[in-house]
Design a protein around this motif. Structure first.
Motif, PDB file in Angstrom:
ATOM      1  N   ALA A 263       0.852  -1.146   0.111  1.00 53.03           N
ATOM      2  CA  ALA A 263       0.181  -0.039   0.099  1.00 53.03           C
ATOM      3  C   ALA A 263       1.002   1.073   0.029  1.00 53.03           C
ATOM      4  O   ALA A 263       2.220   1.122   0.309  1.00 53.03           O
ATOM      5  CB  ALA A 263      -0.820  -0.100   1.454  1.00 53.03           C
ATOM      6  N   PRO A 264       0.421   2.517  -0.279  1.00 55.20           N
ATOM      7  CA  PRO A 264       1.259   3.678  -0.254  1.00 55.20           C
ATOM      8  C   PRO A 264       1.736   3.797   1.186  1.00 55.20           C
ATOM      9  O   PRO A 264       2.693   4.574   1.474  1.00 55.20           O
ATOM     10  CB  PRO A 264       0.047   4.730  -0.728  1.00 55.20           C
ATOM     11  N   HIS A 265       1.032   3.363   2.017  1.00 56.89           N
ATOM     12  CA  HIS A 265       1.316   3.401   3.529  1.00 56.89           C
ATOM     13  C   HIS A 265       2.497   2.756   4.037  1.00 56.89           C
ATOM     14  O   HIS A 265       3.185   2.950   5.000  1.00 56.89           O
ATOM     15  CB  HIS A 265       0.206   3.166   4.390  1.00 56.89           C
ATOM     16  N   GLY A 266       2.783   1.688   3.169  1.00 52.59           N
ATOM     17  CA  GLY A 266       3.662   0.809   3.444  1.00 52.59           C
ATOM     18  C   GLY A 266       3.840  -0.637   2.874  1.00 52.59           C
ATOM     19  O   GLY A 266       2.861  -0.982   2.202  1.00 52.59           O
ATOM     20  N   LYS A 267       4.784  -1.480   3.274  1.00 51.84           N
ATOM     21  CA  LYS A 267       4.949  -2.789   2.300  1.00 51.84           C
ATOM     22  C   LYS A 267       4.152  -3.861   2.932  1.00 51.84           C
ATOM     23  O   LYS A 267       4.110  -3.987   4.487  1.00 51.84           O
ATOM     24  CB  LYS A 267       6.563  -3.076   2.418  1.00 51.84           C
ATOM     25  N   ASN A 268       3.385  -4.557   2.406  1.00 51.43           N
ATOM     26  CA  ASN A 268       2.803  -6.021   2.621  1.00 51.43           C
ATOM     27  C   ASN A 268       1.521  -5.824   3.787  1.00 51.43           C
ATOM     28  O   ASN A 268       1.365  -6.501   4.504  1.00 51.43           O
ATOM     29  CB  ASN A 268       3.966  -6.982   3.465  1.00 51.43           C
TER      30      ASN A 268
END
Length: 378
Positions: free
Chosen positions: A159-164
């Motif tokens: 996600a744009p917020h972070g991985k996995n």
């Protein structure tokens, strides 16, 4: 349980992952793609599979897989996705699921993930949500995928917020790790996978780390027997941890050694493989985790020096300054760490080390120590 037997002048190994009704084998060796039909046929209700791969793997190996399946009269259809970390996204997940539905994949069928960690994670997640869960087989084609992401059932997208941050636990029905395909990897890709191999020694086996110090150069140079043994030992260590803690409530978090730093760096570089590959981020993260452990008085000063020396000797990245281009500020990187899925009750869990092979999970890492380690790595 691990078994070895001769094959084509080398060895093969099987690591069994005993998860009750979800148990499966990880078969490691050469010639496994050529015999894919014989390997997968016992799982099939009808002799047909849907294969999802990426364009790079398809150009190198898809014809070989098609022939290996056809040798046992297994028909395949295939979807080729773009290569790269950016493929682990909603649009490509949607495309994959809709293609599988177009292929009329039923609950009793098998989907094949044929590629590196990106394809394995994406296709595993697609299989988990398709018809509320269909079986899938992992045929990992990168060292990183063979030793880590293809085993254990973690699937998902970024996600744009972070991985996995979006995904599900969905165990494969079989993993075929054909080390013969590793010879087609670029040196950088192979070494990125080595970042995950060395992680296993650092988190739980000083003896394995010592073995790598002695044998990794020859393994990287192409020794097939050493490659099989490195994959086997890595997979066995991961399988043992997954069996104890399948959904990461405790010990499985140890497998994230280096990943808190790594995932922040991957997010900061927009998952751009030309700047940072996942395994490169893991290697940097491991070096930083050992540095932080030393500064906290948890391990001897020699430990991070030894880790860095080995990674450098293998030609790997070990510091932020080794990443091309500008990075966000140190505080911005720390903020990205706070988005990590290992955050519990607002507290960020780090995997620290009391020494090589002695990792543990803790929330007791002062942010000032993290800040100083990041600053000095620039």
């Amino acid at each position: 349980m691990t078994k070895t037997s001769p094959i084509h002048g080398a060895t093969k190994a099987t690591v069994h992952v005993p998860l009750d009704s979800r148990a499966y084998d990880v078969r490691i060796g050469t010639g496994l793609i050529a015999s894919a039909g014989a390997q997968i046929l016992p799982l099939l209700r009808r002799p047909k599979v849907a294969v999802v791969t990426d364009e790079n793997v398809a150009s190198l190996h898809l014809d070989a897989l098609r022939a290996g399946l056809a040798a046992d009269s297994v028909e395949m259809t295939s979807l080729e996705l773009p290569a790269g970390e950016s493929t682990k996204s909603w649009p490509h997940l949607s495309k994959t699921v809709e293609w599988l539905l177009d292929q009329k994949v039923e609950r009793g069928d098998v989907v094949v993930a044929f590629g590196g960690g990106v394809i394995g994670d994406l296709v595993g997640f697609a299989a988990a949500i398709l018809r509320r869960g269909v079986r899938f087989v992992q045929i990992p084609t990168s060292l990183l995928a063979q030793v880590d992401s293809s085993v254990g059932g973690k699937t998902g997208i970024n996600a744009p917020h972070g991985k996995n941050l979006i995904g599900a636990f969905h165990q494969p029905s079989l993993v075929l790790a054909d080390v013969g395909v590793l010879g087609t990897l670029q040196s950088r890709d192979f070494l990125a996978g080595y970042g995950e191999v060395v992680k296993y020694g650092l988190l739980g086996s000083a003896a394995f780390f010592e073995w790598l110090e002695e044998n990794a150069p020859a393994m990287a140079a192409g020794d097939v027997d050493l490659r099989i043994e490195a994959v086997r030992r890595s997979v066995q260590m991961k399988a043992d941890i997954v069996v104890r803690d399948e959904t990461e409530q405790g010990d499985r978090a140890l497998l994230n050694l280096g990943h808190t730093f790594c995932h922040a760096l991957e997010t900061a570089t927009d998952y751009a493989s030309d700047r940072l590959l996942h395994g490169e981020g893991v290697a940097i993260g491991c070096a930083l985790a050992f540095e932080a452990s030393m500064r906290l008085g948890l391990c001897a000063q020699e430990a991070p020096s030894r880790v860095r020396a080995h990674l450098r000797a293998m030609g790997m990245k070990v510091d932020l300054r080794d990443i091309d281009g500008e990075l966000p500020s140190t505080d911005a990187l720390i903020d990205l760490m706070s988005q990590d899925k290992k955050v519990i009750d607002g507290q960020l869990r780090f995997i620290m080390a009391r020494g090589i092979g002695e990792a543990f999970v803790t929330t007791d890492v002062p942010v000032d120590v993290v800040r100083s380690v990041l600053e000095d790595a620039r």
